[in-house]
Design a protein around this motif. Structure first.
Motif, short mmCIF file in Angstrom:
data_model
loop_
_atom_site.label_atom_id
_atom_site.label_comp_id
_atom_site.label_asym_id
_atom_site.label_seq_id
_atom_site.Cartn_x
_atom_site.Cartn_y
_atom_site.Cartn_z
N LEU A 1 68.24 12.62 67.42
CA LEU A 1 68.95 12.66 66.15
C LEU A 1 68.38 11.64 65.17
O LEU A 1 68.33 11.88 63.96
CB LEU A 1 70.45 12.41 66.36
N ASP B 1 73.62 19.93 64.98
CA ASP B 1 72.73 18.77 64.94
C ASP B 1 71.72 18.76 66.08
O ASP B 1 70.62 18.22 65.93
CB ASP B 1 73.55 17.48 64.98
N ALA B 2 72.09 19.31 67.23
CA ALA B 2 71.19 19.32 68.39
C ALA B 2 71.66 20.40 69.37
O ALA B 2 72.83 20.79 69.37
CB ALA B 2 71.17 17.96 69.08
#
Length: 227
Positions: free
Chosen positions: A115, A46-47
């Motif tokens: 996000l 996600d990151a």
């Protein structure tokens, strides 16, 4: 998290795990890049938290490599807090920058902000908005999140897309850096506005430098008739 300092990597990982994140670590740039590629096939990341100073391949090089095949949010980390490091990292494609030592709550806020930006997706319900027709055939479709220049679709990162959509809501009207920082990055505190300036520079390179005017001391506006 790609960080060669084992203490920072492990302490940050433990802290983020307690906040609900699942954290995987790598100790050098090449290992981190290979880990990311492997995870993309199994459980997409996600990151990425990416240190600037890394062995085998530095953070800037890793970020450029990532941007060749992924839009994953990247937050650069640097012990020096050097302005040049920040600009270089952002220009390589990073979404945000944080100087060490950093507060875990600040890192959490930065992660949640990037996000939220990448969670922005086209939706199917509701009336479809017409594309915004700009000069020299710049088309911005806010519903499908598509930008085209002379009928050629332009790839924008989620951060660049949010900046452009914000400016295009009212072309010709100045949008302050503070408003951009609050709306796009989600910051409610005074932060370094250079992070905005670097992203705007990247956006200008994609849609044309004259389309976004800098209003010194205030912010930016999308030009109705760029020259």
């Amino acid at each position: 998290m790609i960080e060669d300092d084992a203490v920072i990597r492990e302490a940050t990982g433990i802290g983020l795990e307690r906040l609900g994140y699942h954290v995987l670590g790598a100790e050098d740039g090449l290992e981190g890049l290979e880990l990311f590629r492997r995870l993309q096939q199994e459980d997409p990341v996600d990151a990425v938290l990416l240190d600037v100073m890394l062995p085998t391949m530095n953070g800037t090089q890793v970020c450029r490599q990532l941007r060749g095949f992924s839009d994953v949010p990247v937050i650069m980390l640097s012990a020096r807090g050097d302005g040049l490091d920040m600009v270089t990292g952002l220009d390589a494609g990073a979404d945000d920058y944080l100087a060490k030592p950093f507060d875990l709550q600040v890192l959490d806020a930065r992660l949640r902000a990037v996000l939220r930006r990448t969670a922005m997706r086209p939706f199917d319900d509701g009336p479809r908005e017409d594309p915004v027709r700009g000069p020299e055939r710049l088309d911005i479709d806010p519903h499908r999140l598509v930008v085209a220049l002379d009928e050629r679709e332009i790839h924008l990162t989620p951060t660049e897309m949010k900046i452009l959509l914000m400016l295009s809501e009212d072309p010709g009207v100045v949008v302050s850096r503070g408003d951009i920082l609050s709306d796009v990055w989600g910051y409610t505190w005074d932060a370094d506005h250079r992070v905005i300036d670097v992203h705007v520079q990247r956006l200008r390179r994609k849609i044309g430098a004259s389309r976004i005017e800098t209003v010194r001391g205030f912010g930016y506006r999308l030009q109705d008739d760029p020259s």
